[in-house]
Scaffold this motif. Structure first.
Motif, PDB file in Angstrom:
ATOM      1  N   GLN A 160       0.830  -1.203   0.000  1.00 58.12           N
ATOM      2  CA  GLN A 160       0.000   0.000   0.000  1.00 58.12           C
ATOM      3  C   GLN A 160       0.867   1.257   0.000  1.00 58.12           C
ATOM      4  OE1 GLN A 160      -3.094  -0.181   2.955  1.00 58.12           O
ATOM      5  NE2 GLN A 160      -3.534   2.013   2.813  1.00 58.12           N
ATOM      6  N   HIS A 161       1.970   1.200   0.730  1.00 56.26           N
ATOM      7  CA  HIS A 161       2.918   2.315   0.751  1.00 56.26           C
ATOM      8  C   HIS A 161       3.486   2.549  -0.645  1.00 56.26           C
ATOM      9  CE1 HIS A 161       5.909   5.067   2.324  1.00 56.26           C
ATOM     10  NE2 HIS A 161       6.894   4.302   1.891  1.00 56.26           N
ATOM     11  N   LEU A 162       3.800   1.467  -1.339  1.00 59.64           N
ATOM     12  CA  LEU A 162       4.349   1.565  -2.694  1.00 59.64           C
ATOM     13  C   LEU A 162       3.308   2.097  -3.676  1.00 59.64           C
ATOM     14  CD1 LEU A 162       6.166  -1.878  -2.686  1.00 59.64           C
ATOM     15  CD2 LEU A 162       7.326   0.305  -3.054  1.00 59.64           C
ATOM     16  N   ALA A 163       2.077   1.683  -3.511  1.00 61.28           N
ATOM     17  CA  ALA A 163       1.017   2.081  -4.445  1.00 61.28           C
ATOM     18  C   ALA A 163       0.721   3.566  -4.367  1.00 61.28           C
ATOM     19  CB  ALA A 163      -0.240   1.273  -4.184  1.00 61.28           C
ATOM     20  N   GLY A 164       0.835   4.145  -3.183  1.00 62.60           N
ATOM     21  CA  GLY A 164       0.600   5.573  -3.035  1.00 62.60           C
ATOM     22  C   GLY A 164      -0.785   6.013  -3.477  1.00 62.60           C
ATOM     23  N   GLY A 165      -1.768   5.164  -3.246  1.00 65.61           N
ATOM     24  CA  GLY A 165      -3.135   5.523  -3.596  1.00 65.61           C
ATOM     25  C   GLY A 165      -3.542   5.138  -5.005  1.00 65.61           C
TER      26      GLY A 165
ATOM     27  N   PRO B   4      -4.378   2.526  -8.161  1.00 63.63           N
ATOM     28  CA  PRO B   4      -5.009   1.201  -8.195  1.00 63.63           C
ATOM     29  C   PRO B   4      -3.970   0.101  -8.400  1.00 63.63           C
ATOM     30  CG  PRO B   4      -5.450   2.399 -10.230  1.00 63.63           C
ATOM     31  CD  PRO B   4      -4.822   3.376  -9.291  1.00 63.63           C
ATOM     32  N   VAL B   5      -4.232  -1.064  -7.847  1.00 60.01           N
ATOM     33  CA  VAL B   5      -3.318  -2.198  -7.968  1.00 60.01           C
ATOM     34  C   VAL B   5      -4.093  -3.440  -8.389  1.00 60.01           C
ATOM     35  CG1 VAL B   5      -1.746  -1.290  -6.219  1.00 60.01           C
ATOM     36  CG2 VAL B   5      -3.553  -2.891  -5.536  1.00 60.01           C
ATOM     37  N   ARG B   6      -3.370  -4.408  -8.932  1.00 60.56           N
ATOM     38  CA  ARG B   6      -3.920  -5.720  -9.234  1.00 60.56           C
ATOM     39  C   ARG B   6      -3.068  -6.783  -8.545  1.00 60.56           C
ATOM     40  NH1 ARG B   6      -2.984  -5.985 -15.364  1.00 60.56           N
ATOM     41  NH2 ARG B   6      -1.188  -4.802 -14.640  1.00 60.56           N
ATOM     42  N   ILE B   7      -3.696  -7.889  -8.224  1.00 59.44           N
ATOM     43  CA  ILE B   7      -2.956  -9.038  -7.716  1.00 59.44           C
ATOM     44  C   ILE B   7      -2.306  -9.716  -8.914  1.00 59.44           C
ATOM     45  CG2 ILE B   7      -3.099 -11.204  -6.448  1.00 59.44           C
ATOM     46  CD1 ILE B   7      -3.717  -8.738  -4.761  1.00 59.44           C
ATOM     47  N   PRO B   8      -1.002 -10.024  -8.849  1.00 54.69           N
ATOM     48  CA  PRO B   8      -0.290 -10.508 -10.038  1.00 54.69           C
ATOM     49  C   PRO B   8      -0.661 -11.930 -10.459  1.00 54.69           C
ATOM     50  CG  PRO B   8       1.135 -10.653  -8.126  1.00 54.69           C
ATOM     51  CD  PRO B   8      -0.109  -9.909  -7.677  1.00 54.69           C
ATOM     52  N   LEU B   9      -0.498 -12.176 -11.740  1.00 51.10           N
ATOM     53  CA  LEU B   9      -0.610 -13.519 -12.297  1.00 51.10           C
ATOM     54  C   LEU B   9       0.677 -14.267 -11.969  1.00 51.10           C
ATOM     55  CD1 LEU B   9      -1.972 -15.602 -14.260  1.00 51.10           C
ATOM     56  CD2 LEU B   9      -0.725 -14.447 -16.102  1.00 51.10           C
ATOM     57  N   PRO B  10       0.605 -15.408 -11.277  1.00 52.54           N
ATOM     58  CA  PRO B  10       1.834 -16.137 -10.939  1.00 52.54           C
ATOM     59  C   PRO B  10       2.362 -16.969 -12.113  1.00 52.54           C
ATOM     60  CG  PRO B  10      -0.060 -17.289 -10.018  1.00 52.54           C
ATOM     61  CD  PRO B  10      -0.591 -16.022 -10.654  1.00 52.54           C
ATOM     62  N   GLU B  11       3.667 -17.043 -12.186  1.00 52.44           N
ATOM     63  CA  GLU B  11       4.382 -17.850 -13.182  1.00 52.44           C
ATOM     64  C   GLU B  11       5.184 -18.871 -12.383  1.00 52.44           C
ATOM     65  OE1 GLU B  11       7.451 -16.964 -16.940  1.00 52.44           O
ATOM     66  OE2 GLU B  11       6.946 -15.392 -15.510  1.00 52.44           O
ATOM     67  N   ILE B  12       4.782 -20.149 -12.433  1.00 52.19           N
ATOM     68  CA  ILE B  12       5.261 -21.134 -11.468  1.00 52.19           C
ATOM     69  C   ILE B  12       5.930 -22.323 -12.155  1.00 52.19           C
ATOM     70  CG2 ILE B  12       4.589 -22.627  -9.547  1.00 52.19           C
ATOM     71  CD1 ILE B  12       2.272 -20.749  -8.981  1.00 52.19           C
ATOM     72  N   GLN B  13       7.130 -22.616 -11.728  1.00 48.78           N
ATOM     73  CA  GLN B  13       7.929 -23.683 -12.337  1.00 48.78           C
ATOM     74  C   GLN B  13       7.380 -25.069 -11.985  1.00 48.78           C
ATOM     75  OE1 GLN B  13      11.726 -25.297 -10.697  1.00 48.78           O
ATOM     76  NE2 GLN B  13      12.679 -24.025 -12.282  1.00 48.78           N
ATOM     77  N   ILE B  14       7.283 -25.922 -13.008  1.00 44.12           N
ATOM     78  CA  ILE B  14       6.915 -27.326 -12.797  1.00 44.12           C
ATOM     79  C   ILE B  14       8.130 -28.226 -13.023  1.00 44.12           C
ATOM     80  CG2 ILE B  14       5.357 -29.198 -13.440  1.00 44.12           C
ATOM     81  CD1 ILE B  14       3.940 -26.788 -12.180  1.00 44.12           C
ATOM     82  N   PHE B  15       8.879 -27.976 -14.104  1.00 41.73           N
ATOM     83  CA  PHE B  15      10.129 -28.694 -14.360  1.00 41.73           C
ATOM     84  C   PHE B  15      11.287 -27.702 -14.362  1.00 41.73           C
ATOM     85  CE2 PHE B  15       7.212 -31.347 -17.214  1.00 41.73           C
ATOM     86  CZ  PHE B  15       6.906 -32.245 -16.201  1.00 41.73           C
ATOM     87  N   GLY B  16      12.361 -28.064 -13.689  1.00 36.15           N
ATOM     88  CA  GLY B  16      13.560 -27.233 -13.673  1.00 36.15           C
ATOM     89  C   GLY B  16      14.652 -27.865 -14.507  1.00 36.15           C
ATOM     90  N   GLY B  17      15.343 -27.042 -15.283  1.00 36.56           N
ATOM     91  CA  GLY B  17      16.439 -27.544 -16.107  1.00 36.56           C
ATOM     92  C   GLY B  17      17.579 -26.553 -16.143  1.00 36.56           C
ATOM     93  N   GLY B  18      18.379 -26.626 -17.175  1.00 33.58           N
ATOM     94  CA  GLY B  18      19.481 -25.696 -17.344  1.00 33.58           C
ATOM     95  C   GLY B  18      20.412 -25.672 -16.146  1.00 33.58           C
ATOM     96  N   ALA B  19      20.894 -24.483 -15.806  1.00 32.40           N
ATOM     97  CA  ALA B  19      21.833 -24.332 -14.692  1.00 32.40           C
ATOM     98  C   ALA B  19      21.196 -24.660 -13.351  1.00 32.40           C
ATOM     99  CB  ALA B  19      22.379 -22.906 -14.676  1.00 32.40           C
TER     100      ALA B  19
ATOM    101  N   ILE C 187      -2.141 -10.820   1.022  1.00 36.57           N
ATOM    102  CA  ILE C 187      -2.524  -9.503   0.499  1.00 36.57           C
ATOM    103  C   ILE C 187      -3.889  -9.581  -0.171  1.00 36.57           C
ATOM    104  CG2 ILE C 187      -1.927  -7.690  -1.150  1.00 36.57           C
ATOM    105  CD1 ILE C 187       1.044  -8.436  -0.682  1.00 36.57           C
ATOM    106  N   GLU C 188      -4.101 -10.625  -0.975  1.00 39.37           N
ATOM    107  CA  GLU C 188      -5.392 -10.792  -1.644  1.00 39.37           C
ATOM    108  C   GLU C 188      -6.512 -10.935  -0.621  1.00 39.37           C
ATOM    109  OE1 GLU C 188      -6.606 -13.105  -5.571  1.00 39.37           O
ATOM    110  OE2 GLU C 188      -6.375 -14.515  -3.903  1.00 39.37           O
ATOM    111  N   GLU C 189      -6.276 -11.728   0.411  1.00 39.56           N
ATOM    112  CA  GLU C 189      -7.289 -11.920   1.449  1.00 39.56           C
ATOM    113  C   GLU C 189      -7.587 -10.608   2.170  1.00 39.56           C
ATOM    114  OE1 GLU C 189      -5.589 -14.967   3.837  1.00 39.56           O
ATOM    115  OE2 GLU C 189      -6.082 -16.587   2.439  1.00 39.56           O
ATOM    116  N   SER C 190      -6.556  -9.796   2.403  1.00 43.04           N
ATOM    117  CA  SER C 190      -6.753  -8.535   3.120  1.00 43.04           C
ATOM    118  C   SER C 190      -7.597  -7.551   2.306  1.00 43.04           C
ATOM    119  CB  SER C 190      -5.401  -7.897   3.460  1.00 43.04           C
ATOM    120  OG  SER C 190      -4.775  -7.348   2.309  1.00 43.04           O
ATOM    121  N   LEU C 191      -7.534  -7.673   0.980  1.00 44.14           N
ATOM    122  CA  LEU C 191      -8.308  -6.782   0.115  1.00 44.14           C
ATOM    123  C   LEU C 191      -9.759  -7.227  -0.036  1.00 44.14           C
ATOM    124  CD1 LEU C 191      -5.652  -6.104  -2.655  1.00 44.14           C
ATOM    125  CD2 LEU C 191      -6.696  -4.394  -1.167  1.00 44.14           C
TER     126      LEU C 191
END
Length: 320
Positions: free
Chosen positions: A17-22, A24-39, A292-296
């Motif tokens: 809320q401090h960052l938003a400074g009044g 409007p905000v949205r709750i972000p779309l999560p990008e979640i790993q299922i398989f890990g590879g590479g390094a 955060i979502e629950e608090s809103l």
């Protein structure tokens, strides 16, 4: 970050809320790993991250529920095939696939096995991290026993985009391959998110240059990649000014600090990339956004499809 937390505490409000400074905000779309590879997985597969995104979910909470079902389905498929080998650095399954494409095939099957419709409800996000296996326009896919030039790598990724429900591709070519980034974005940027991470390194000037050249349509924002919160915010603002998608992200080495969860909400980034659905340093961030979502309450707005900036995004987008 410490000063930022102190400032919010002094104001008596949550950090987001401090960052938003009044604003409007949205709750972000999560990008979640299922398989890990590479390094992140001793190069068991060449592509670094095979992730899921659930833009059709009605809330962040529901997106996590869907991801949990997909994660479990993926684990079952791996065990049935005798290909589960533990977990990678960020908590995704550490698989013993015979090819990079087998990971895409298995992840698509996991989405379906969990009861969801690929593309319409759930999409795949790739972090190719091509700089890890190539430079100077030459790329060696050890698992596939192939060395490709930039054009051939772009063609291969394009074939994947045609065949699988891919919504996002991060660092499709090397960080030194601007022409390749421009060409990949020209060919596929209308139908998927093209993220610069190694290519943009959370640098506002590089984001501005990419916007001019057409070398991406989304920017990954990592505060500890830039070095300060201010520089990270400048890179995110440069992305928004360019009409890019913006993703606040963790890094492979993490703690249970939850600051970036608040940055993703307070900065209205639209997307959050943390890692997988296991390990406490990953779950701490997902759980904080849940709080955060629950608090809103009913006023919480989940970004969903609106998180994407590419033209063909949305529930009506059609792919195989």
């Amino acid at each position: 970050m410490a000063v930022l937390h102190a400032s919010a505490a002094s104001a008596g409000v949550p950090l987001w809320q401090h960052l938003a400074g009044g604003r409007p905000v949205r709750i972000p779309l999560p990008e979640i790993q299922i398989f890990g590879g590479g390094a992140h997985a001793d190069r068991r597969v060449d592509v670094q991250d095979f992730m899921v995104m659930c833009p059709a979910a009605g809330s962040f909470s529901e997106a996590l529920d869907w991801t949990a079902e997909i994660y479990r389905a993926a684990g079952s498929l791996m065990r049935e095939a005798g290909k589960a080998q533990g977990v990678a650095d960020e908590g995704g399954f550490w698989p013993a696939f015979d090819s990079n494409e087998e990971a895409l095939e298995t992840l698509t099957r996991a989405i379906e096995a969990a009861g969801f419709t690929p593309s319409a409800q759930v999409g795949i996000s790739l972090d190719v991290a091509a700089s890890q296996f190539g430079s100077g326009g030459r790329y060696t896919l050890a698992l596939d026993d192939r060395t490709l030039d930039t054009a051939a790598l772009i063609d291969m990724l394009g074939d994947w985009i045609e065949q699988y429900p891919i919504l996002s591709v991060e660092d499709p070519v090397g960080e030194d391959d601007t022409d390749g980034m421009v060409e990949f974005t020209r060919r596929y940027g209308h139908r998927c998110q093209v993220i610069g991470d190694d290519y943009l390194v959370t640098d506002a000037k590089r984001v501005e240059a990419a916007a001019t050249s057409g070398a991406a349509n989304a920017v990954l924002v990592k505060p500890n990649q830039a070095g300060t919160v201010t520089e990270a915010f400048q890179a995110l603002c440069a992305g928004k000014d360019a009409g890019f998608g913006t993703i606040v992200s963790a890094r492979s080495g993490e703690t249970e600090d939850i600051t970036i969860a608040h940055l993703s909400v307070g900065w209205n980034a639209g997307q959050l990339k943390v890692g997988s659905f296991t390990r406490s340093e990953r779950m701490a961030k997902w759980n904080e956004v849940l709080r955060i979502e629950e608090s809103l309450g009913e006023s919480a707005e989940f970004s969903g499809w609106s998180a994407f900036a590419f033209p063909d995004s949305g529930p009506s987008a059609t792919k195989p």
